[in-house]
Design an enzyme around this catalytic site. Sequence first.
Site, PDB file in Angstrom:
ATOM      1  CB  SER A   1     -35.112  -4.042 -20.177  1.00 56.69           C
ATOM      2  OG  SER A   1     -35.564  -3.718 -18.878  1.00 56.69           O
TER       3      SER A   1
ATOM      4  CE1 TYR B   1     -31.273  -7.075 -18.060  1.00 55.66           C
ATOM      5  CE2 TYR B   1     -32.712  -5.370 -17.171  1.00 55.66           C
ATOM      6  CZ  TYR B   1     -32.523  -6.497 -17.953  1.00 55.66           C
ATOM      7  OH  TYR B   1     -33.579  -7.034 -18.646  1.00 55.66           O
TER       8      TYR B   1
END
Length: 354
Positions: free
Chosen positions: A128, A153
């Site tokens: 990501s 995350y």
Amino acid sequence: MKVLVTGAAGFIGAHTCLRLLRDGHEVVGLDNFNDYYDPALKHARLRWVREQADDFEVHRLDLVDRDGVARLFAIERPEVVIHLAAQAGVRYSLQNPQAYVDSNLAGFLNILEGCRRHPVRHLLYASSSSVYGANQRTPYRVQDAVDHPLSLYAATKKANEAMAHSYSHLFGIACSGLRFFTVYGPWGRPDMSPMQFAKAISEGRPIQLFNHGRHQRDFTYIDDIVESLVRLMPHPPAGNSDWNALEPDPASSQAPWRLFNIGGQRPVELLDYLALLERHLQRNAVIELLPLQPGDVLATCADASALAQVTGFTPRISLDEGLRRFVAWFQEYYSHTALEANRAGEQSDQRRAV
């Protein structure tokens, strides 16, 4: 080739399965169909894939089921693994951190073990743009340090890259980590801004824009993401013979491991993005401007030169065109008739997942 796609009922996963099936590959899917968001959308995605291409098998399985994942690899023996399943969402990681440890860390370990026990040609896994964290120098290069994640995350995605490198070094697994930048398009996740904003505008509800709408995001249309994946699939990294341990390149290694940014390379301020969405929906938004939220990155912009170097491709669909396609799908899917049909088909689809 025989390709295992994890998160097959997810946003990127469903589009990837469709493309692979159309290209003639044998696809095996894995998904746990959890309720992080409405499972009806996940089942509808799979129906869409099966209507557009061939039928394919989807295993109902959670990544944290170590024995189940091991059995899946032993039975299916995939040649390529495209690992897209994960617990997503920056803000949700503030509320339920354990879900990220279970899925993104323990679950990814089970995938790596599967690739170790039953060697594959290439493991491509989703990372990501959030790994860049506190770094504010853009465009982000894969050579930049990612030592300051701003959410759990992001930390788990950084950990995935490190875990993959260790397995690549120890067991020779060819691994490509793909740092996706703000993916959007038809069949997108309900917790992401295109869906949230489109619903709010359509229903006349206010939209909350944090950091007073001054965030910038490098939006990447789903077709460009899938095209990048498909083009990288036949190019497993072989190891960088010029890699220097005294001046280490963070994006490559002597091991068969490499990182890529997958992004549109055209950052857009959220207020401008919202204006495009209003135009395609032909309705005005009610906007609430709010301060910066914990865990948010101020701006993202990808340097995708590594992707271009290996594949000759870089994302090319403009935000205007991508949002036009998204809105056309959104208005069709969320019409009353379509919603009723999708929910009616969910129960029969559940019996197809084994």
